[in-house]
Design a protein around this motif. Structure first.
Motif, short mmCIF file in Angstrom:
data_model
loop_
_atom_site.label_atom_id
_atom_site.label_comp_id
_atom_site.label_asym_id
_atom_site.label_seq_id
_atom_site.Cartn_x
_atom_site.Cartn_y
_atom_site.Cartn_z
N LEU B 215 7.90 26.66 19.91
CA LEU B 215 8.93 25.72 20.32
C LEU B 215 8.27 24.46 20.88
O LEU B 215 7.95 24.38 22.07
CB LEU B 215 9.83 26.36 21.37
N TYR B 216 8.06 23.49 20.03
CA TYR B 216 7.50 22.17 20.40
C TYR B 216 6.33 22.25 21.39
O TYR B 216 6.22 21.44 22.30
CB TYR B 216 8.59 21.29 21.02
N GLY B 217 5.51 23.23 21.25
CA GLY B 217 4.34 23.30 22.14
C GLY B 217 4.65 23.79 23.54
O GLY B 217 3.75 23.92 24.36
N VAL B 218 5.93 24.03 23.84
CA VAL B 218 6.27 24.51 25.18
C VAL B 218 5.96 26.00 25.29
O VAL B 218 5.40 26.47 26.29
CB VAL B 218 7.77 24.30 25.48
#
Lengths: 415, 225
Positions: B215-218
């Motif tokens: 998830l988007y680098g999160v």
């Protein structure tokens, strides 16, 4: 200069001045009395000799009485004058007072000189000087011994208190408790200092409790925020910007959490709280913790070399020792360079952790101080090494830092 | 399963309830010592979360009481104090696990499941997710009945993800779970990507589905959808 010496110096200077003034005054007075006495006697003697001269007696006793016949007649002056005459017995010129009279007898003129020696006046000066010198020397000597004695009796309690104050720390939690002195000034000072230290201890305790309460309070607040952020993250309607914002908030919260945890631990270490002790196999702990760092090291292409040539066991708190090793290793990776190395060398009673890295711009003595971590690494909170140092202090391990041949070296001796 | 949450911080208790809502637990929450004592003497629970610092008493007393009246109930201590203070105390009294505040909700969720697994499914510690099967006792993973070799960390990550399926797990929580409490000092957390990549590859290579999503680098999410 010591207080007692300063006081003594004033005493001596003043006493010296008083002695000199007294000496001069006494000398002048005595001299005047003595001269007066001598002159009085000279006059009497002169009168007597004149009487004897007219009675027909010829007296000549040089240099005290000299009689000579002269041609012309002078008027008798009859007053006292100074002169000095060479005395064979003393082999020098000596001062005399004399009266010269001109006498006429049987148509002849005579000159009569009657003299008296002033040597006694010299004696007076010398005697006075000797008496005064001896008195002054005795005074100085007495002062000296008095000072030694008083230093011992009066100042020893003072110096004991001074030593107590030097070694005093409010962290002990006790007031400084200075000894009772018989001297009012010291007693007053002591009671002021005692009260001051009690106040300081009280304030320190209050501050300590406050910061500990605050830190625990903060942990609860951080927990709530963290949980809410995690819940928000579960929302599937979020777009990329939202998620990035959330992530930034989350990361900063983690930093806050780390700082807070570190401060709690530092406070505990500073308060010298009680920590449970176990016998710890140090190489095992190092092995276990260093494996945790392998992945992060690999991601930065850092090579970890472990040389554990000792089976040393230490008696201490496991969590603290883990924190110690953990902080040192995380530090050695954080301040490393691409393709660098970290070496962990355990031999005998000492541990050396060294890593490649650039020389810190700051003073090397500062590296163990809190928040002195290099500012350019945003991940670093600078408390890690401060904690390491406190743990070493707690267990009396010796810790040293050196930068040598492109390596940061931290030595710990577990003796 | 029936859970009892004893936590005086209402907001935190609510977060726990919300996070574990989809797990089909029956959850009761009490906010102080007195209520907690009443509850544990009235009803049976499978797992209790006990905050040690309650306004009107110590959670340690609740643990000893629970051990007496409900020996089957699993106990997880949640405390603002850390390992150096009273971890030993809590565990000595018979708590199954110990979490220091602030914790990740995902971590708590995984711990609850682990405690319940240990206490109620002894002998059959198997987790099945479609074609993936995990033997938690032996720490073995099978995809389509074929065993796959996972590293220690990969196994921990997989079990953590599956325990929190359909939840976004942050990189921080994954690292803290697999590398331990002190790993928050690591700084750069991107190395977890390599481990996730390898894990996904091992599962898909064995014919399993690609269930781990980034998830988007999160963070990451394990989802069958």
């Amino acid at each position: 200069m010591k207080l007692i010496n300063k006081i003594s110096r004033y005493y001596l200077i003043n006493a010296g001045i008083i002695f000199i003034v007294a000496f001069v005054g006494i000398y002048i007075t005595l001299n005047w009395i003595l001269t007066d006495e001598i002159d009085e006697r000279l006059k009497i003697k002169n009168d007597e000799i004149i009487k004897r001269f007219y009675a027909g007696e010829i007296i000549n006793n040089s240099p005290y009485v000299e009689l000579s016949q002269i041609d012309s007649v002078f008027k008798s002056r009859g007053y006292i004058t100074d002169t000095s005459i060479y005395l064979k017995s003393e082999k020098e010129n000596e001062p005399f007072h004399q009266i010269i009279s001109f006498l006429a007898k049987n148509g002849n003129n005579y000159k009569l000189t009657v003299r008296t020696s002033l040597i006694e006046k010299d004696d007076l000066f010398i005697t006075l000087l000797v008496i005064f010198s001896i008195t002054f020397a005795a005074f100085t000597l007495i002062l000296f011994f008095f000072n030694r004695k008083s230093t011992r009796e009066i100042f020893i309690p003072f110096y004991t208190d001074l030593e107590k104050l030097k070694n005093y720390s409010v962290k002990s939690g006790l007031p400084v408790n200075l000894t009772y002195s018989k001297i009012d000034e010291f007693n007053e000072l002591n009671s002021v200092l005692n009260t001051l230290s009690e106040k300081a201890v009280h304030e320190y305790r209050a501050l300590k409790e406050f910061s500990e309460d605050l830190s625990h309070e903060l942990q609860t607040i951080v927990s709530v925020i963290k949980s809410k952020l995690e819940l928000l993250l579960q929302n599937s309607d979020l777009d990329k910007v939202d998620i990035n914002n959330l992530q930034t908030a989350y990361q900063n919260l983690s930093k806050l959490d780390n700082i807070n945890r570190s401060l709690i631990l530092l406070a505990k270490l500073e308060n010298k709280d009680f920590f449970n002790s176990d016998e710890i196999n140090l190489p095992d702990v190092i092995r276990r913790i260093s494996t945790n760092f392998i992945d992060i090291a690999e991601s930065k292409r850092i090579n970890i070399i472990t040389k554990l040539n000792s089976e040393i066991r230490i008696n201490s708190n496991l969590s603290l020792i883990e924190t110690l090793i953990n902080n040192l290793l995380s530090n050695s990776i954080k301040h490393n360079i691409e393709n660098g190395t970290v070496e962990i060398i355990l031999s005998g009673n000492s541990l050396l952790i060294q890593n490649t890295g650039e020389l810190f711009k700051r003073n090397t003595n500062d590296i163990f101080n809190r928040f002195s971590g290099s500012k350019n690494k945003s991940d670093s909170i600078g408390l890690g090494l401060a904690i390491v140092k406190k743990i070493c202090e707690l267990y009396r391990f010796r810790i040293d830092y050196k930068y040598e041949k492109d390596f940061h070296k931290i030595f710990i001796n577990f003796d | 399963m029936k859970l009892l949450i004893i936590e005086d911080e209402i907001d935190l208790a609510k977060s726990i309830v919300e996070f574990t809502a989809k797990e089909n637990h029956i959850i009761e929450v009490v906010y102080n010592f007195k209520e907690a004592k009443e509850k544990i003497n009235l009803q049976e629970y499978d797992c209790a979360l006990v905050d040690l610092m309650l306004p009107d008493g110590s959670g340690l007393n609740i643990i000893s009481e629970l051990k007496k009246v409900q020996p089957k109930c699993g106990i997880i201590v949640i405390s603002a104090k850390n390992s150096i203070d009273d971890k030993i105390d809590g565990l000595n009294l018979g708590a199954d696990d110990y979490l220091t505040k602030p914790f990740h909700l995902a971590e708590l969720n995984a711990r609850i499941k682990s405690v319940i697994r240990r206490r109620f499914f002894e002998g059959s510690n198997t987790i099945n997710v479609n074609e993936i099967q995990i033997e938690t006792e032996k720490r073995e993973v099978f995809v389509n009945k074929t065993k796959i070799e996972l590293t220690h960390r990969e196994y921990d990550i997989l079990l953590f993800l599956i325990s929190n399926s359909d939840k976004v797990l942050t990189k921080e929580s994954i690292i803290e779970h697999a590398w331990g409490e002190n790993s928050n000092a690591f700084g750069n957390l991107d190395f977890v990507y390599t481990h996730i990549k390898n894990l996904r590859k091992k599962i898909t290579d064995a014919g399993g589905g690609d269930y781990i999503h980034s998830l988007y680098g999160v963070g990451y999410k394990f989802s069958l959808k």
